[in-house]
Motif scaffolding. Sequence first.
Motif, PDB file in Angstrom:
ATOM      1  N   PHE A  33      17.832   8.616  15.028  1.00  0.00           N
ATOM      2  CA  PHE A  33      18.797   9.703  15.199  1.00  0.00           C
ATOM      3  C   PHE A  33      20.014   9.252  15.999  1.00  0.00           C
ATOM      4  O   PHE A  33      20.853  10.070  16.386  1.00  0.00           O
ATOM      5  N   SER A  34      20.119   7.980  16.275  1.00  0.00           N
ATOM      6  CA  SER A  34      21.260   7.442  17.010  1.00  0.00           C
ATOM      7  C   SER A  34      22.363   7.033  16.030  1.00  0.00           C
ATOM      8  O   SER A  34      22.174   7.085  14.816  1.00  0.00           O
ATOM      9  N   LYS A  35      23.481   6.603  16.566  1.00  0.00           N
ATOM     10  CA  LYS A  35      24.619   6.255  15.714  1.00  0.00           C
ATOM     11  C   LYS A  35      24.329   5.003  14.897  1.00  0.00           C
ATOM     12  O   LYS A  35      24.714   4.910  13.728  1.00  0.00           O
ATOM     13  N   HIS A  36      23.633   4.025  15.518  1.00  0.00           N
ATOM     14  CA  HIS A  36      23.352   2.762  14.838  1.00  0.00           C
ATOM     15  C   HIS A  36      21.865   2.452  14.887  1.00  0.00           C
ATOM     16  O   HIS A  36      21.179   2.800  15.848  1.00  0.00           O
ATOM     17  N   ARG A  37      21.401   1.774  13.864  1.00  0.00           N
ATOM     18  CA  ARG A  37      20.009   1.337  13.821  1.00  0.00           C
ATOM     19  C   ARG A  37      19.807   0.199  14.813  1.00  0.00           C
ATOM     20  O   ARG A  37      20.595  -0.735  14.864  1.00  0.00           O
ATOM     21  N   GLY A  38      18.750   0.262  15.586  1.00  0.00           N
ATOM     22  CA  GLY A  38      18.447  -0.815  16.515  1.00  0.00           C
ATOM     23  C   GLY A  38      17.942  -2.057  15.790  1.00  0.00           C
ATOM     24  O   GLY A  38      17.321  -1.959  14.726  1.00  0.00           O
ATOM     25  N   LYS A  39      18.212  -3.215  16.350  1.00  0.00           N
ATOM     26  CA  LYS A  39      17.747  -4.466  15.750  1.00  0.00           C
ATOM     27  C   LYS A  39      16.250  -4.643  16.023  1.00  0.00           C
ATOM     28  O   LYS A  39      15.794  -4.405  17.139  1.00  0.00           O
ATOM     29  N   PRO A  40      15.492  -5.084  15.029  1.00  0.00           N
ATOM     30  CA  PRO A  40      14.075  -5.375  15.274  1.00  0.00           C
ATOM     31  C   PRO A  40      13.926  -6.498  16.295  1.00  0.00           C
ATOM     32  O   PRO A  40      14.846  -7.299  16.500  1.00  0.00           O
ATOM     33  N   ALA A  41      12.760  -6.593  16.921  1.00  0.00           N
ATOM     34  CA  ALA A  41      12.500  -7.685  17.858  1.00  0.00           C
ATOM     35  C   ALA A  41      12.605  -9.038  17.165  1.00  0.00           C
ATOM     36  O   ALA A  41      12.916 -10.047  17.796  1.00  0.00           O
ATOM     37  N   GLN A  42      12.380  -9.035  15.861  1.00  0.00           N
ATOM     38  CA  GLN A  42      12.484 -10.268  15.067  1.00  0.00           C
ATOM     39  C   GLN A  42      13.867 -10.907  15.233  1.00  0.00           C
ATOM     40  O   GLN A  42      14.011 -12.127  15.155  1.00  0.00           O
ATOM     41  N   TYR A  43      14.871 -10.088  15.483  1.00  0.00           N
ATOM     42  CA  TYR A  43      16.244 -10.568  15.667  1.00  0.00           C
ATOM     43  C   TYR A  43      16.328 -11.566  16.829  1.00  0.00           C
ATOM     44  O   TYR A  43      17.117 -12.513  16.779  1.00  0.00           O
TER      45      TYR A  43
ATOM     46  N   ARG B 114      -4.603 -11.733  22.255  1.00  0.00           N
ATOM     47  CA  ARG B 114      -4.136 -12.604  21.174  1.00  0.00           C
ATOM     48  C   ARG B 114      -2.862 -12.090  20.517  1.00  0.00           C
ATOM     49  O   ARG B 114      -2.028 -12.862  20.056  1.00  0.00           O
ATOM     50  N   ALA B 115      -2.739 -10.765  20.409  1.00  0.00           N
ATOM     51  CA  ALA B 115      -1.574 -10.182  19.727  1.00  0.00           C
ATOM     52  C   ALA B 115      -1.250  -8.837  20.353  1.00  0.00           C
ATOM     53  O   ALA B 115      -2.111  -8.189  20.951  1.00  0.00           O
ATOM     54  N   CYS B 116      -0.008  -8.438  20.223  1.00  0.00           N
ATOM     55  CA  CYS B 116       0.442  -7.105  20.656  1.00  0.00           C
ATOM     56  C   CYS B 116       1.040  -6.429  19.443  1.00  0.00           C
ATOM     57  O   CYS B 116       1.965  -6.954  18.816  1.00  0.00           O
ATOM     58  N   ILE B 117       0.511  -5.273  19.081  1.00  0.00           N
ATOM     59  CA  ILE B 117       1.016  -4.551  17.918  1.00  0.00           C
ATOM     60  C   ILE B 117       1.635  -3.240  18.392  1.00  0.00           C
ATOM     61  O   ILE B 117       0.991  -2.443  19.069  1.00  0.00           O
ATOM     62  N   CYS B 118       2.925  -3.058  18.114  1.00  0.00           N
ATOM     63  CA  CYS B 118       3.591  -1.842  18.590  1.00  0.00           C
ATOM     64  C   CYS B 118       4.819  -1.519  17.739  1.00  0.00           C
ATOM     65  O   CYS B 118       5.292  -2.347  16.966  1.00  0.00           O
ATOM     66  N   SER B 119       5.287  -0.290  17.869  1.00  0.00           N
ATOM     67  CA  SER B 119       6.493   0.168  17.176  1.00  0.00           C
ATOM     68  C   SER B 119       7.689  -0.147  18.058  1.00  0.00           C
ATOM     69  O   SER B 119       7.935   0.551  19.041  1.00  0.00           O
TER      70      SER B 119
ATOM     71  N   ASP C  47      10.214 -11.599  25.549  1.00  0.00           N
ATOM     72  CA  ASP C  47      10.151 -12.605  26.612  1.00  0.00           C
ATOM     73  C   ASP C  47       8.782 -12.609  27.296  1.00  0.00           C
ATOM     74  O   ASP C  47       8.202 -13.672  27.565  1.00  0.00           O
ATOM     75  N   ILE C  48       8.265 -11.408  27.574  1.00  0.00           N
ATOM     76  CA  ILE C  48       6.956 -11.282  28.240  1.00  0.00           C
ATOM     77  C   ILE C  48       5.854 -11.872  27.367  1.00  0.00           C
ATOM     78  O   ILE C  48       4.985 -12.621  27.838  1.00  0.00           O
ATOM     79  N   LEU C  49       5.886 -11.552  26.067  1.00  0.00           N
ATOM     80  CA  LEU C  49       4.839 -12.006  25.152  1.00  0.00           C
ATOM     81  C   LEU C  49       4.913 -13.516  24.915  1.00  0.00           C
ATOM     82  O   LEU C  49       3.884 -14.207  24.909  1.00  0.00           O
ATOM     83  N   VAL C  50       6.125 -14.024  24.717  1.00  0.00           N
ATOM     84  CA  VAL C  50       6.303 -15.461  24.458  1.00  0.00           C
ATOM     85  C   VAL C  50       5.804 -16.277  25.651  1.00  0.00           C
ATOM     86  O   VAL C  50       5.161 -17.327  25.491  1.00  0.00           O
ATOM     87  N   ALA C  51       6.070 -15.794  26.870  1.00  0.00           N
ATOM     88  CA  ALA C  51       5.636 -16.509  28.076  1.00  0.00           C
ATOM     89  C   ALA C  51       4.123 -16.651  28.143  1.00  0.00           C
ATOM     90  O   ALA C  51       3.598 -17.605  28.729  1.00  0.00           O
ATOM     91  N   LYS C  52       3.410 -15.689  27.507  1.00  0.00           N
ATOM     92  CA  LYS C  52       1.943 -15.720  27.514  1.00  0.00           C
ATOM     93  C   LYS C  52       1.359 -16.242  26.198  1.00  0.00           C
ATOM     94  O   LYS C  52       0.132 -16.255  26.023  1.00  0.00           O
ATOM     95  N   GLY C  53       2.227 -16.634  25.265  1.00  0.00           N
ATOM     96  CA  GLY C  53       1.733 -17.141  23.982  1.00  0.00           C
ATOM     97  C   GLY C  53       1.108 -16.074  23.103  1.00  0.00           C
ATOM     98  O   GLY C  53       0.218 -16.359  22.289  1.00  0.00           O
ATOM     99  N   VAL C  54       1.567 -14.830  23.255  1.00  0.00           N
ATOM    100  CA  VAL C  54       1.023 -13.710  22.488  1.00  0.00           C
ATOM    101  C   VAL C  54       1.984 -13.363  21.348  1.00  0.00           C
ATOM    102  O   VAL C  54       3.190 -13.205  21.567  1.00  0.00           O
ATOM    103  N   THR C  55       1.450 -13.241  20.135  1.00  0.00           N
ATOM    104  CA  THR C  55       2.278 -12.890  18.975  1.00  0.00           C
ATOM    105  C   THR C  55       2.547 -11.392  18.940  1.00  0.00           C
ATOM    106  O   THR C  55       1.639 -10.584  19.150  1.00  0.00           O
ATOM    107  N   LEU C  56       3.791 -11.026  18.685  1.00  0.00           N
ATOM    108  CA  LEU C  56       4.156  -9.617  18.519  1.00  0.00           C
ATOM    109  C   LEU C  56       4.084  -9.242  17.044  1.00  0.00           C
ATOM    110  O   LEU C  56       4.696  -9.900  16.196  1.00  0.00           O
ATOM    111  N   ILE C  57       3.332  -8.200  16.743  1.00  0.00           N
ATOM    112  CA  ILE C  57       3.334  -7.598  15.400  1.00  0.00           C
ATOM    113  C   ILE C  57       4.085  -6.288  15.537  1.00  0.00           C
ATOM    114  O   ILE C  57       3.596  -5.353  16.184  1.00  0.00           O
TER     115      ILE C  57
END
Length: 482
Positions: free
Chosen positions: A291-301, A245-250, A271-281
């Motif tokens: 510790f990188s130069k720039h902050r990565g964009k959340p999947a929400q982006y 039903r859902a995938c919860i991950c960092s 893309d993998i989750l949307v194809a299966k109708g699974v919500t990402l938390i």
Amino acid sequence: MHHGQFLYQQVIDVINEMVTNELLTPGSKLPSLRKLAQQLSVSIPTVKQAYYQLEAQGRIYSKEKSGYFLSDQEKSALPKRCKLSVAPTEVNKQTLIEQVYEGIHSPHCAPFGIANPVAAMSNERVLAKMMRHALKQAGSQILEYGAMDGLERLKRQIAQRYLHMGMSVSMDDIVITNGAQEALAIALQCVTKPGEVVAIESPCYFGIIELIENLGLRALEIPVCPDDGLWLEDLEKALNDHDVRACICSTSINNPLGSVMPEYRRQLLLDILVAKGVTLIEDDVYGDLHFSKHRGKPAQYYASAGQVITCDSFSKTAAPSYRVGWILAPGFAAQARRFKRALSCSSSLINQWVLADYLASGDYERHLRKLRQRLMENKQKMLTCIRTFFPKDVRVSDPGGGCVVWLELGSNVDGGMLFKLAMAQGISITPGKLFSVSERFLNCVRISYGLPWNDEVEAHIKQLGTLVATLKSGEQDVADHH
């Protein structure tokens, strides 16, 4: 001076030459700023700039009031990949979590078991000043109940931070919570019912495991790569084989491995989750501690409304005791508000007010930059100590952010036994079996470097290394070992 070469680069070249000629070896103290400036006929700020560059690269590290030291550049082996779960698992970890939680929060223990990065760079003076200002500015109003879904000023500041990441976020989709744990609880209740299956990381933060147990859900463990986060091919197989039903991950920085999912993989994950109708938390609490130069964009982006629920908090970056987090839930905001009202009605108004002022002032960003730098330095010191004091076959993660390392001690070492022996010597660590719903990671532990670094810290790490070596030799009766 070589033509066109920066003076500080000459200083770096001299240090490199000293390493090549073995005049400096790992752990050796570098010449003082003043001494090297005199020897090379350059200014002290020039030497300081060179040392800063080397420190940012992890090649040297500083000790307060002691100077700079050469890091050990030798790489330890990373933890091994675990196997994909065959089937979802009923969760029964709460009693164990309670026992360990009580131990690691003992005030008499060195707190390697607590993931509290703010402790490495205290900001209490700034927050105390802002608290006084807030009380003076708002008066008795600030002691009343706040708006159920959060203080508008704070939500606006959060929305502006997302705007800097290229995300246009509606304040109506933000609900302020009592830390990220409540945000995760609300997110799970928005998209699951008791008995349903949630895909989780393996290893996974034990607070999420306890939540899943309390909500009557079943967990399906997906292995995490020590470098790149969730193994997407394993996730795809799991979704094909099971009704999830859902995938919860960092999506940013995993706790406990410290692995960072590259942005292109966040897009693939979605893309993998949307194809299966699974919500990402997505648990994004460590996103600002990269510790990188720039902050990565959340999947929400990359998402459309209803595909992703983002949970975040100021507990890891500003003030753990304030208990202020938030949920960004396009498509689920109305449900999230209802669950928030049922769970806790509202969050502390005074703490939200102070944080809104903190963000608006620019002090929060300045604090974040300093905190990231300090944590990077602490990580390098921790890895150097582990390579120096622990048996050579111990595998250790190399975090891309956050404040913890994950150690795989070897098949013959019980992380639970190490936890008990360390506690007896006044040192708290977190045993690996807390980070799985099944009997995984029994030979692993998590250790935090999110604390003020000093000689006592290094002495405690040396004690831990001695305990591991003793356990490896088969001597179990080491409770009184010093």
